[in-house]
Enzyme design. Structure first.
Site, PDB file in Angstrom:
ATOM      1  N   ARG A 262       0.849  -1.186   0.000  1.00  0.00           N
ATOM      2  CA  ARG A 262       0.000   0.000   0.000  1.00  0.00           C
ATOM      3  C   ARG A 262       0.889   1.242   0.000  1.00  0.00           C
ATOM      4  O   ARG A 262       2.054   1.193   0.398  1.00  0.00           O
ATOM      5  CB  ARG A 262      -0.908   0.013   1.233  1.00  0.00           C
ATOM      6  CG  ARG A 262      -1.843  -1.179   1.346  1.00  0.00           C
ATOM      7  CD  ARG A 262      -2.644  -1.088   2.645  1.00  0.00           C
ATOM      8  NE  ARG A 262      -3.580  -2.199   2.789  1.00  0.00           N
ATOM      9  CZ  ARG A 262      -3.297  -3.363   3.368  1.00  0.00           C
ATOM     10  NH1 ARG A 262      -2.073  -3.549   3.856  1.00  0.00           N
ATOM     11  NH2 ARG A 262      -4.192  -4.312   3.465  1.00  0.00           N
ATOM     12  N   LYS A 286      -1.544  -2.203   7.312  1.00  0.00           N
ATOM     13  CA  LYS A 286      -2.650  -1.292   7.630  1.00  0.00           C
ATOM     14  C   LYS A 286      -3.165  -1.493   9.047  1.00  0.00           C
ATOM     15  O   LYS A 286      -3.563  -0.551   9.716  1.00  0.00           O
ATOM     16  CB  LYS A 286      -3.773  -1.522   6.612  1.00  0.00           C
ATOM     17  CG  LYS A 286      -4.950  -0.602   6.722  1.00  0.00           C
ATOM     18  CD  LYS A 286      -5.942  -0.926   5.623  1.00  0.00           C
ATOM     19  CE  LYS A 286      -7.180  -0.043   5.696  1.00  0.00           C
ATOM     20  NZ  LYS A 286      -8.139  -0.380   4.616  1.00  0.00           N
ATOM     21  N   HIS A 357      -2.535   2.243  -6.007  1.00  0.00           N
ATOM     22  CA  HIS A 357      -3.180   0.991  -5.619  1.00  0.00           C
ATOM     23  C   HIS A 357      -3.343   0.032  -6.793  1.00  0.00           C
ATOM     24  O   HIS A 357      -3.517  -1.173  -6.595  1.00  0.00           O
ATOM     25  CB  HIS A 357      -4.541   1.287  -4.984  1.00  0.00           C
ATOM     26  CG  HIS A 357      -4.826   0.431  -3.782  1.00  0.00           C
ATOM     27  ND1 HIS A 357      -4.060   0.458  -2.647  1.00  0.00           N
ATOM     28  CD2 HIS A 357      -5.785  -0.494  -3.551  1.00  0.00           C
ATOM     29  CE1 HIS A 357      -4.542  -0.389  -1.752  1.00  0.00           C
ATOM     30  NE2 HIS A 357      -5.582  -0.993  -2.282  1.00  0.00           N
ATOM     31  N   ARG A 360      -1.030  -2.894  -6.763  1.00  0.00           N
ATOM     32  CA  ARG A 360      -1.443  -3.935  -5.817  1.00  0.00           C
ATOM     33  C   ARG A 360      -2.469  -4.859  -6.468  1.00  0.00           C
ATOM     34  O   ARG A 360      -2.364  -6.090  -6.380  1.00  0.00           O
ATOM     35  CB  ARG A 360      -2.013  -3.250  -4.574  1.00  0.00           C
ATOM     36  CG  ARG A 360      -2.380  -4.163  -3.423  1.00  0.00           C
ATOM     37  CD  ARG A 360      -2.754  -3.277  -2.229  1.00  0.00           C
ATOM     38  NE  ARG A 360      -3.291  -4.046  -1.128  1.00  0.00           N
ATOM     39  CZ  ARG A 360      -2.543  -4.668  -0.232  1.00  0.00           C
ATOM     40  NH1 ARG A 360      -1.238  -4.626  -0.319  1.00  0.00           N
ATOM     41  NH2 ARG A 360      -3.116  -5.322   0.766  1.00  0.00           N
ATOM     42  N   HIS A 383      -3.709  -9.122   3.766  1.00  0.00           N
ATOM     43  CA  HIS A 383      -5.132  -9.015   4.081  1.00  0.00           C
ATOM     44  C   HIS A 383      -5.429  -9.719   5.409  1.00  0.00           C
ATOM     45  O   HIS A 383      -4.971 -10.846   5.637  1.00  0.00           O
ATOM     46  CB  HIS A 383      -5.967  -9.657   2.975  1.00  0.00           C
ATOM     47  CG  HIS A 383      -6.021  -8.847   1.728  1.00  0.00           C
ATOM     48  ND1 HIS A 383      -6.349  -9.377   0.494  1.00  0.00           N
ATOM     49  CD2 HIS A 383      -5.775  -7.536   1.502  1.00  0.00           C
ATOM     50  CE1 HIS A 383      -6.316  -8.431  -0.425  1.00  0.00           C
ATOM     51  NE2 HIS A 383      -5.961  -7.302   0.165  1.00  0.00           N
ATOM     52  N   TYR A 392     -10.839 -10.766  -6.029  1.00  0.00           N
ATOM     53  CA  TYR A 392     -10.038 -11.040  -7.222  1.00  0.00           C
ATOM     54  C   TYR A 392     -10.504 -12.288  -7.967  1.00  0.00           C
ATOM     55  O   TYR A 392     -10.020 -12.572  -9.056  1.00  0.00           O
ATOM     56  CB  TYR A 392      -8.553 -11.184  -6.836  1.00  0.00           C
ATOM     57  CG  TYR A 392      -7.983  -9.909  -6.303  1.00  0.00           C
ATOM     58  CD1 TYR A 392      -7.726  -8.828  -7.151  1.00  0.00           C
ATOM     59  CD2 TYR A 392      -7.734  -9.745  -4.948  1.00  0.00           C
ATOM     60  CE1 TYR A 392      -7.229  -7.634  -6.648  1.00  0.00           C
ATOM     61  CE2 TYR A 392      -7.231  -8.551  -4.450  1.00  0.00           C
ATOM     62  CZ  TYR A 392      -6.985  -7.506  -5.299  1.00  0.00           C
ATOM     63  OH  TYR A 392      -6.492  -6.325  -4.811  1.00  0.00           O
TER      64      TYR A 392
END
Length: 412
Positions: A262, A286, A357, A360, A383, A392
C-alpha cells in the site's frame, strides 16, 4: 568589513540584536537539511535583518515569539516588497529557536483547544495506542468524528453520555447524500468505531454502534482495476535512472509492482526495515502488524542504487525522501501518488487509474492467473480477512463475452 557566519554565508556588516549569537548555529542547522546555497544565504540574511529589527524595538531574546515574525513581515511590506519565501524562512528560524531552547517554553503561544478537539485527540490516542491503527487510517478517521461532534453539540459542551440513536441516524441521513458511496461507507465505519470507543470509555452503556444505518451498496463489488504486466514493464523502462530522482522513483515503482504494498506502507518504510543479509523486508501493515516479505533481487538492486547514489544526506530514517529541501521523508500517501501520476504521464500510459493501488491489484491478478491460491495472495497483500482477497476471483463478464464462441448456425 565582512563577517563569516558559515563557510557559505558572509554578511557585509556585523550582526546585531538578540539573535546575533545564534546565526551560526542556525546556518549549520539548515545546512544539514539539504537547502541549496542560495536558500541558505537567504535564510541567514533574513534572520540577521530580523534580529536587527528586534533590537530596534527593544525585544530581548527571552521575549521573542511567532507574533514578532508576523509583525516584522508587515513592517517589510510597508517599506519594500518581501519575497514569497520570507515567511517560511522566519518560520524555520522560530522553530529552530524553540528546539534549541533559546525561546523558553512559556513564551510559546498557548493554544486553547475546544472540548470537541480534546475529545478528538483522545480518540486519536485510542486508535494509535489501543487499536494500533496505521497513521494514514487515523488521518482518514478523524474528520468524520470531528464533524459528528460538531453536528451534535455545536460549539457547546461535549457530553458524550447524552448521545442517543436518533443523533446517530440524523447525522448519517444528513451526511450520506453529500458523499460518494465509498466515503459514505467509510463514514459509517468510523462512526461505529467512535461509538464503540465511547462505550469503551464508559460514557454510554448502550451499543449505539448498532444504530448506525447501513449505506446502500451492491453485493458484488466491481473487479479491482489493476495495471497490466505490459504497462508495468513499459512504465519501469521509461524511468530515467541516470538522475537521483529517477533512481528514487524507479525503486518506488518497483516496490509497488513486485511487492504490492500500500502507499502508506511504502511511504513509512525505514532503513532498519531492510534486512540485507536475510533478503527480507519488514512491513508495518494497515492493521499495525509486522509482516516479513522476501526482497526480490531486482527490488534490492534498485533500493541499493537509490540509497548509494540518489538518497540525499538526512537524519531521517525513512527510506524514501523528498528530493528538495526541507529534506525529510515523503509527507504521506498523496506524495507517493504524485510520483506514480507523473511517471504515468511521462510514459504516455493510459493506465486504469492514476493511483498507486493499481499495482497492488495488478500483482494480485497476475498471481491468480499464474495459479496462486487465495491464501498465498492474501499473505502477500497482508489481508486480515479472506473476504478481501475474494474480490479477485470475480469473473469479468465483459472479457468473457469477447471469448465466447458463436452460437451454431449464427444469429437468428
Amino acid at each position: 568589513m565582512k563577517f563569516i557566519i558559515h563557510d557559505q554565508v558572509v554578511l557585509l556588516r556585523e550582526p546585531e540584536g538578540p539573535l546575533a549569537a545564534h546565526l551560526t548555529s542556525f546556518a549549520n542547522a539548515i545546512s544539514v537539511q539539504g537547502y541549496n546555497v542560495w536558500s541558505l544565504k537567504r535564510s541567514v540574511r533574513i534572520a540577521a535583518y530580523f534580529s536587527r529589527w528586534l533590537k530596534q524595538r527593544g525585544v530581548g531574546v527571552q521575549d521573542i515569539c511567532s507574533d514578532h515574525a508576523t509583525r516584522y513581515l508587515r513592517y517589510c511590506a510597508r517599506h519594500f516588497r518581501p519575497r514569497s519565501d520570507d515567511r517560511a524562512a522566519l518560520r524555520n528560524l522560530i522553530d529552530f529557536l524553540r528546539e534549541e531552547g533559546v525561546i523558553p517554553p512559556e513564551q510559546m503561544a498557548t493554544i486553547r483547544i475546544s472540548e470537541a478537539e480534546r475529545c478528538v485527540q483522545e480518540y486519536e490516542e485510542y486508535l494509535r495506542d489501543i487499536r494500533a491503527l496505521a497513521r494514514v487510517t487515523i488521518i482518514h478517521y478523524v474528520p468524520f468524528v470531528r464533524e459528528f461532534l460538531k453536528h451534535r453539540f455545536g460549539d457547546g459542551k461535549i457530553t458524550l453520555s447524552k448521545l442517543n440513536a436518533a443523533d446517530v441516524v440524523r447525522f448519517v441521513q444528513v451526511q450520506a447524500p453529500r458523499l460518494h458511496l465509498k466515503e459514505a461507507k467509510l463514514m459509517t465505519t468510523v462512526l461505529r468505531s467512535f461509538l464503540r470507543y465511547v462505550r469503551y470509555r464508559g460514557d454510554i452503556t448502550l451499543d449505539l454502534a448498532a444504530a448506525v444505518p447501513v449505506v446502500a451498496n451492491w453485493s458484488m463489488p466491481s473487479i479491482p482495476r489493476g495495471i497490466s504486466a505490459d504497462q508495468t514493464r513499459k512504465l519501469l523502462a521509461s524511468v530515467d535512472r541516470r538522475t537521483a530522482v529517477g533512481r528514487r522513483d524507479y525503486a518506488i515503482l518497483l516496490v509497488l509492482a513486485r511487492l504490492g504494498l500500500r502507499s502508506s506502507e511504502v511511504v513509512f518504510l525505514e532503513l532498519d526495515d531492510i534486512d540485507w543479509d536475510a533478503g527480507q523486508l519488514s512491513v508495518r501493515t494497515k492493521g499495525g502488524q509486522r509482516i516479513e516479505l522476501p526482497l526480490p533481487a531486482d527490488v534490492g538492486k534498485a533500493l541499493a542504487a537509490y540509497l548509494q547514489h540518489g538518497r540525499p544526506k538526512s537524519a531521517s530514517r525513512r527510506v524514501f525522501l523528498r528530493a528538495r529541501a526541507h529534506i525529510t521523508g515523503l509527507r504521506g500517501p498523496s506524495s507517493l501518488g504524485s510520483v506514480v501520476r507523473r511517471a504515468l504521464q511521462r510514459a504516455g500510459i493510459d493506465a486504469p487509474t492514476t493511483g498507486a493501488h493499481q499495482f497492488r491489484h495488478g500483482l494480485a491478478t497476475q498471481m491468480l492467473n499464474h495459479g496462486a491460491s487465495l491464501s498465498e495472495i492474501s499473505e502477500v497483500l497482508g489481508h486480515r480477512h479472506p473476504q478481501t482477497t475474494m474480490i479477485y476471483t470475480r469473473v469479468d463478464i465483459k472479457a468473457l463475452r469477447a471469448l465466447a464462441l458463436p452460437w451454431p448456425g449464427g444469429a437468428r
